[in-house]
Design an enzyme around this catalytic site. Sequence first.
Site, PDB file in Angstrom:
ATOM      1  N   LYS A  51      40.194  56.225  11.969  1.00  0.00           N
ATOM      2  CA  LYS A  51      39.133  55.953  10.798  1.00  0.00           C
ATOM      3  C   LYS A  51      38.162  56.893  10.771  1.00  0.00           C
ATOM      4  O   LYS A  51      37.983  57.914  11.880  1.00  0.00           O
ATOM      5  CB  LYS A  51      38.654  54.631  11.314  1.00  0.00           C
ATOM      6  CG  LYS A  51      37.921  53.732  10.181  1.00  0.00           C
ATOM      7  CD  LYS A  51      39.255  53.000   9.344  1.00  0.00           C
ATOM      8  CE  LYS A  51      38.480  52.228   8.188  1.00  0.00           C
ATOM      9  NZ  LYS A  51      39.555  51.341   7.645  1.00  0.00           N
TER      10      LYS A  51
HETATM   11  P1  NAD Z   1      34.197  48.627  -1.262  1.00  0.00           P
HETATM   12  O1  NAD Z   1      33.323  49.571  -0.950  1.00  0.00           O
HETATM   13  O2  NAD Z   1      35.182  49.030  -2.473  1.00  0.00           O
HETATM   14  O3  NAD Z   1      33.740  47.176  -1.648  1.00  0.00           O
HETATM   15  C1  NAD Z   1      32.774  46.339  -0.808  1.00  0.00           C
HETATM   16  C2  NAD Z   1      32.488  45.373  -1.222  1.00  0.00           C
HETATM   17  O4  NAD Z   1      31.927  44.240  -0.473  1.00  0.00           O
HETATM   18  C3  NAD Z   1      31.250  45.429  -2.471  1.00  0.00           C
HETATM   19  O5  NAD Z   1      31.615  44.611  -3.579  1.00  0.00           O
HETATM   20  C4  NAD Z   1      30.070  45.203  -1.807  1.00  0.00           C
HETATM   21  O6  NAD Z   1      28.889  44.714  -2.819  1.00  0.00           O
HETATM   22  C5  NAD Z   1      30.516  44.055  -0.877  1.00  0.00           C
HETATM   23  N1  NAD Z   1      29.546  43.699   0.163  1.00  0.00           N
HETATM   24  C6  NAD Z   1      29.260  44.544   0.852  1.00  0.00           C
HETATM   25  N2  NAD Z   1      28.568  43.802   2.093  1.00  0.00           N
HETATM   26  C7  NAD Z   1      28.376  42.437   1.741  1.00  0.00           C
HETATM   27  C8  NAD Z   1      28.087  41.306   2.306  1.00  0.00           C
HETATM   28  N3  NAD Z   1      27.081  41.428   3.322  1.00  0.00           N
HETATM   29  N4  NAD Z   1      28.426  40.079   1.576  1.00  0.00           N
HETATM   30  C9  NAD Z   1      29.004  40.165   0.309  1.00  0.00           C
HETATM   31  N5  NAD Z   1      29.571  41.387  -0.165  1.00  0.00           N
HETATM   32  C10 NAD Z   1      29.394  42.624   0.564  1.00  0.00           C
HETATM   33  O7  NAD Z   1      35.261  48.606   0.052  1.00  0.00           O
HETATM   34  P2  NAD Z   1      36.820  47.871   0.201  1.00  0.00           P
HETATM   35  O8  NAD Z   1      37.464  49.165  -0.007  1.00  0.00           O
HETATM   36  O9  NAD Z   1      36.946  46.920  -1.002  1.00  0.00           O
HETATM   37  O10 NAD Z   1      36.713  47.408   1.474  1.00  0.00           O
HETATM   38  C11 NAD Z   1      36.410  45.987   1.978  1.00  0.00           C
HETATM   39  C12 NAD Z   1      36.853  45.720   3.204  1.00  0.00           C
HETATM   40  O11 NAD Z   1      38.136  45.875   3.124  1.00  0.00           O
HETATM   41  C13 NAD Z   1      36.383  46.627   4.134  1.00  0.00           C
HETATM   42  O12 NAD Z   1      36.534  45.846   5.489  1.00  0.00           O
HETATM   43  C14 NAD Z   1      37.670  47.606   4.394  1.00  0.00           C
HETATM   44  O13 NAD Z   1      37.863  48.245   5.608  1.00  0.00           O
HETATM   45  C15 NAD Z   1      38.997  46.770   4.029  1.00  0.00           C
HETATM   46  N6  NAD Z   1      39.986  47.544   3.777  1.00  0.00           N
HETATM   47  C16 NAD Z   1      40.238  48.084   2.602  1.00  0.00           C
HETATM   48  C17 NAD Z   1      41.308  48.573   2.164  1.00  0.00           C
HETATM   49  C18 NAD Z   1      41.328  49.477   0.946  1.00  0.00           C
HETATM   50  O14 NAD Z   1      42.460  50.038   0.636  1.00  0.00           O
HETATM   51  N7  NAD Z   1      40.176  49.768   0.240  1.00  0.00           N
HETATM   52  C19 NAD Z   1      42.380  48.463   3.015  1.00  0.00           C
HETATM   53  C20 NAD Z   1      42.313  47.569   4.048  1.00  0.00           C
HETATM   54  C21 NAD Z   1      40.986  47.079   4.216  1.00  0.00           C
END
Ligand code: NAD
Length: 423
Positions: free
Chosen positions: A112
């Site tokens: 990461k």
């Molecule tokens: P992103 O930046 O695209 O979206 C994050 C979202 O969460 C945004 O809408 C933001 O406004 C919201 N957010 C942030 N803090 C918040 C809070 N306290 N309360 C409510 N909403 C909040 O990120 P993403 O890629 O969607 O990742 C989200 C999670 O999923 C992370 O934990 C990431 O590690 C995990 N993840 C992502 C992927 C991927 O393919 N993108 C894969 C596996 C896991």
Amino acid sequence: MTTLLPTEVEDRNPLVAARRQLRDALAELDLPGMFDMLATPRREVTVSVPLRRDDGTVEVLIGHRVQHNLSRGPAKGGVRFSPHVHLDEVRALAMWMTWKCALVNIPYGGAKGGVTLDPRNYSRGELQRVARRYTSELMPVLGPATDIPAPDIGTDEQVMSWMMDTYSVNRGHTVLGVVTGKPVALGGSLGRASATSRGVVHVALAALRHRGVAVAGSRAAVQGFGKVGRDAALLLAEAGVQVVAVSDQYGAVHHPAGLDVTALAAHVDATGSVVGFAGADPMDDGDDLLFLDLDLLVPAAVEAVINADNAHRVRASVVVEGANGPTTPAADEVLADNGTLVVPDILANAGGVVVSYFEWVQANQAYWWSESDVNNRLAERMQLAWESVVETAEQRGTSLRRAAMVLAVDRVANAHLARGLYP
Ligand code: NAD
């Protein structure tokens, strides 16, 4: 026992949670003496990322890359651009990536990375310079056979394009396999953009059925409306689930009869937030979405949102962890006592890395698959992982998290033991 990493007992420190989950899994397995080996990252790199801002001043940002384990193949994991990035968080997320890759049986270790900055405060040109400098500082440890980044919070396919280009320019030829989550025009895979959400929804529907809840008309809420939460909400609605509430970092909206998620997505495209969506009521406190009367709760934002302070208020029958580490160990115990079924992150959100793996395979072979091939193979892998975790949990009389960890840690430990220690 040597303790090489900070161990402050703090419910919301993701590294403390990750290490505790590892310790619990090792306690189930007959693998003495493996804790330090598996709790300690193989490699950590912290770099300065000097940035020339648009006004000519220079700001020095800090970036990290942690490669947790390399026993089963190259390191793989996302890159965050977020003000909350810190080394313990990156270490925990890298460790979870190792278990996730092992659980869905893809030939990677976990990594990461991230840069501590709030992307909303930087122009596109500035973000490009950050991505390029961060990549160039990490050149010695990145590569398609070494460590393959992907998008995560605050990064997207554009950032991956800049990283791929920077790496390729420095190598003197195009290296498509150095990152995943690239645009399709640049060697990305069809189906990658929605793969994490598709996987989340696949196991969420399986979990509802497992619980005896009819999918059609069941009630769900999704925290986070980014790359994972948005498509998860859309796909849940498509499957007949009523998505009654959705939140982002600015607030939450609620409609007891189910939101029109497509209209909500259009609102977010136009305004940048779910707040102000006309087809719903605002919620006073965004976190209140976690405590609604639900069949399904999908935290898809950040870590530790369900914790010792609030877990007793969660009323959902099933929690499917779209985010990494949204439930702390103390909260896990409370949810288990209350009979909530928690589908752990390393299973629930593994769809992203599965299709990242497909993208890497396609890029390395320069041979591209159809979208239906990608989606079908993803569904197969998610189903297999879901079934093996449920079966292991039943055999061992334990939670889905513990079962998933046992399966994953066992695979990684055995790979390590088979290779032996060098020198
Ligand atoms: P992103 O930046 O695209 O979206 C994050 C979202 O969460 C945004 O809408 C933001 O406004 C919201 N957010 C942030 N803090 C918040 C809070 N306290 N309360 C409510 N909403 C909040 O990120 P993403 O890629 O969607 O990742 C989200 C999670 O999923 C992370 O934990 C990431 O590690 C995990 N993840 C992502 C992927 C991927 O393919 N993108 C894969 C596996 C896991």
